[in-house]
Design a protein around this motif. Sequence first.
Motif, mmCIF file in Angstrom:
data_model
loop_
_atom_site.group_PDB
_atom_site.id
_atom_site.type_symbol
_atom_site.label_atom_id
_atom_site.label_comp_id
_atom_site.label_asym_id
_atom_site.label_seq_id
_atom_site.Cartn_x
_atom_site.Cartn_y
_atom_site.Cartn_z
ATOM 1 N N VAL A 55 0.870 -1.177 0.000
ATOM 2 C CA VAL A 55 0.000 0.000 0.000
ATOM 3 C C VAL A 55 0.905 1.225 0.000
ATOM 4 C CG1 VAL A 55 -1.802 1.260 1.249
ATOM 5 C CG2 VAL A 55 -1.787 -1.252 1.276
ATOM 6 N N ASP A 56 1.046 1.808 -1.177
ATOM 7 C CA ASP A 56 1.938 2.956 -1.326
ATOM 8 C C ASP A 56 1.321 4.061 -2.177
ATOM 9 O OD1 ASP A 56 2.040 1.819 -3.820
ATOM 10 O OD2 ASP A 56 4.181 1.401 -3.793
ATOM 11 N N GLY A 57 0.015 4.032 -2.321
ATOM 12 C CA GLY A 57 -0.667 5.063 -3.091
ATOM 13 C C GLY A 57 -0.917 4.694 -4.538
ATOM 14 N N LYS A 58 -0.239 3.669 -5.028
ATOM 15 C CA LYS A 58 -0.413 3.264 -6.427
ATOM 16 C C LYS A 58 -1.382 2.087 -6.489
ATOM 17 C CE LYS A 58 4.335 4.561 -7.142
ATOM 18 N NZ LYS A 58 5.628 4.023 -6.804
ATOM 19 N N GLY A 59 -2.452 2.242 -7.261
ATOM 20 C CA GLY A 59 -3.407 1.160 -7.418
ATOM 21 C C GLY A 59 -4.440 1.078 -6.300
ATOM 22 N N PHE A 60 -4.537 2.113 -5.494
ATOM 23 C CA PHE A 60 -5.518 2.178 -4.407
ATOM 24 C C PHE A 60 -6.158 3.556 -4.427
ATOM 25 C CE2 PHE A 60 -2.293 -0.838 -3.036
ATOM 26 C CZ PHE A 60 -3.048 -1.899 -2.561
ATOM 27 N N HIS A 61 -7.328 3.674 -3.834
ATOM 28 C CA HIS A 61 -7.954 4.990 -3.693
ATOM 29 C C HIS A 61 -8.770 5.032 -2.405
ATOM 30 C CE1 HIS A 61 -11.312 2.715 -5.486
ATOM 31 N NE2 HIS A 61 -12.083 3.571 -4.842
ATOM 32 N N TYR A 62 -9.006 6.226 -1.907
ATOM 33 C CA TYR A 62 -9.850 6.426 -0.734
ATOM 34 C C TYR A 62 -11.289 6.567 -1.218
ATOM 35 C CZ TYR A 62 -5.619 7.280 1.950
ATOM 36 O OH TYR A 62 -4.402 7.145 2.562
ATOM 37 N N ALA A 63 -12.217 6.055 -0.402
ATOM 38 C CA ALA A 63 -13.643 6.172 -0.705
ATOM 39 C C ALA A 63 -14.368 6.610 0.553
ATOM 40 C CB ALA A 63 -14.190 4.831 -1.193
ATOM 41 N N ALA A 64 -15.337 7.489 0.398
ATOM 42 C CA ALA A 64 -16.080 8.022 1.539
ATOM 43 C C ALA A 64 -17.212 7.074 1.935
ATOM 44 C CB ALA A 64 -16.653 9.390 1.184
ATOM 45 N N THR A 65 -17.356 6.860 3.248
ATOM 46 C CA THR A 65 -18.484 6.074 3.762
ATOM 47 C C THR A 65 -19.614 7.016 4.132
ATOM 48 O OG1 THR A 65 -17.781 6.164 6.075
ATOM 49 C CG2 THR A 65 -16.848 4.384 4.703
ATOM 50 N N ARG A 66 -20.702 6.461 4.600
ATOM 51 C CA ARG A 66 -21.873 7.288 4.936
ATOM 52 C C ARG A 66 -21.601 8.252 6.088
ATOM 53 N NH1 ARG A 66 -24.236 5.705 9.429
ATOM 54 N NH2 ARG A 66 -23.834 3.621 10.229
ATOM 55 N N VAL A 67 -20.606 7.975 6.941
ATOM 56 C CA VAL A 67 -20.324 8.858 8.077
ATOM 57 C C VAL A 67 -19.236 9.889 7.770
ATOM 58 C CG1 VAL A 67 -21.091 7.180 9.800
ATOM 59 C CG2 VAL A 67 -18.679 7.253 9.137
ATOM 60 N N ALA A 68 -18.736 9.902 6.537
ATOM 61 C CA ALA A 68 -17.691 10.861 6.166
ATOM 62 C C ALA A 68 -18.234 12.282 6.211
ATOM 63 C CB ALA A 68 -17.168 10.544 4.768
ATOM 64 N N HIS A 69 -17.344 13.223 6.460
ATOM 65 C CA HIS A 69 -17.691 14.640 6.452
ATOM 66 C C HIS A 69 -18.170 15.011 5.047
ATOM 67 C CE1 HIS A 69 -17.227 18.992 6.586
ATOM 68 N NE2 HIS A 69 -17.237 18.871 7.917
ATOM 69 N N PRO A 70 -19.157 15.904 4.948
ATOM 70 C CA PRO A 70 -19.675 16.296 3.625
ATOM 71 C C PRO A 70 -18.606 16.766 2.640
ATOM 72 C CG PRO A 70 -21.127 17.114 5.338
ATOM 73 C CD PRO A 70 -19.929 16.516 6.033
ATOM 74 N N VAL A 71 -17.577 17.456 3.113
ATOM 75 C CA VAL A 71 -16.547 17.914 2.194
ATOM 76 C C VAL A 71 -15.797 16.728 1.586
ATOM 77 C CG1 VAL A 71 -14.637 18.244 3.860
ATOM 78 C CG2 VAL A 71 -14.819 19.730 1.847
ATOM 79 N N LYS A 72 -15.636 15.660 2.346
ATOM 80 C CA LYS A 72 -14.973 14.478 1.804
ATOM 81 C C LYS A 72 -15.915 13.707 0.890
ATOM 82 C CE LYS A 72 -11.525 14.177 5.329
ATOM 83 N NZ LYS A 72 -10.788 13.384 6.280
ATOM 84 N N LYS A 73 -17.190 13.670 1.233
ATOM 85 C CA LYS A 73 -18.165 13.022 0.363
ATOM 86 C C LYS A 73 -18.219 13.695 -1.000
ATOM 87 C CE LYS A 73 -21.361 11.182 3.809
ATOM 88 N NZ LYS A 73 -22.714 11.286 4.355
ATOM 89 N N SER A 74 -17.991 15.014 -1.016
ATOM 90 C CA SER A 74 -18.030 15.750 -2.284
ATOM 91 C C SER A 74 -16.779 15.516 -3.139
ATOM 92 C CB SER A 74 -18.216 17.247 -2.036
ATOM 93 O OG SER A 74 -17.032 17.819 -1.524
ATOM 94 N N ARG A 75 -15.681 15.091 -2.527
ATOM 95 C CA ARG A 75 -14.422 14.913 -3.245
ATOM 96 C C ARG A 75 -14.084 13.464 -3.579
ATOM 97 N NH1 ARG A 75 -11.525 18.952 -5.274
ATOM 98 N NH2 ARG A 75 -9.584 18.649 -4.185
#
Length: 159
Positions: A135-155
């Motif tokens: 896990v070094d940033g290549k081939g992975f991504h972050y995803a927002a869950t239902r409890v994520a802050h709205p600003v993160k849900k938007s991004r």
Amino acid sequence: MRHKSFEEMPCAIAQTLDQVGEWWSLLIIRDALHGLTRFDEFQQSMGISPNSLTRRLNDLCDRGLLERRRYQERPPRDEYVLTARGRDLQPVIEALGAWGRKHVTRKKAAVRLRDDVTGAEVEPVLVDRRTGRRVDGKGFHYAATRVAHPVKKSRLPRA
């Protein structure tokens, strides 16, 4: 002085920092991983004041990261031993150390983790348990869950 509590923030990192984010706490955990157990050993290793060390040890015991064990009755003296919960911080401590050796101390360190079988210095990396991929940033991504802050849900994409 106590910082703002992060316990209400729906983030594992923030809530973990609420538990162990005070720098003395992580250094105590580091020293406990190195085998130190006694008050005077922690104090000598870190140069921390007795009052600060007492507060940190009590807090780490209250949070279930260390266990206090009496080793002498007269005068009463305790040792502090990592619990399973405290030992689970080893990968975090090793990751901080690896980052520090790479970016801060330029490979200088007083203590190194070595493989019991080969004797070689360990170079920790984060890998996905299921795939074994680094896990070094290549081939992975972050995803927002239902409890994520709205600003993160938007991004971020949805989990």
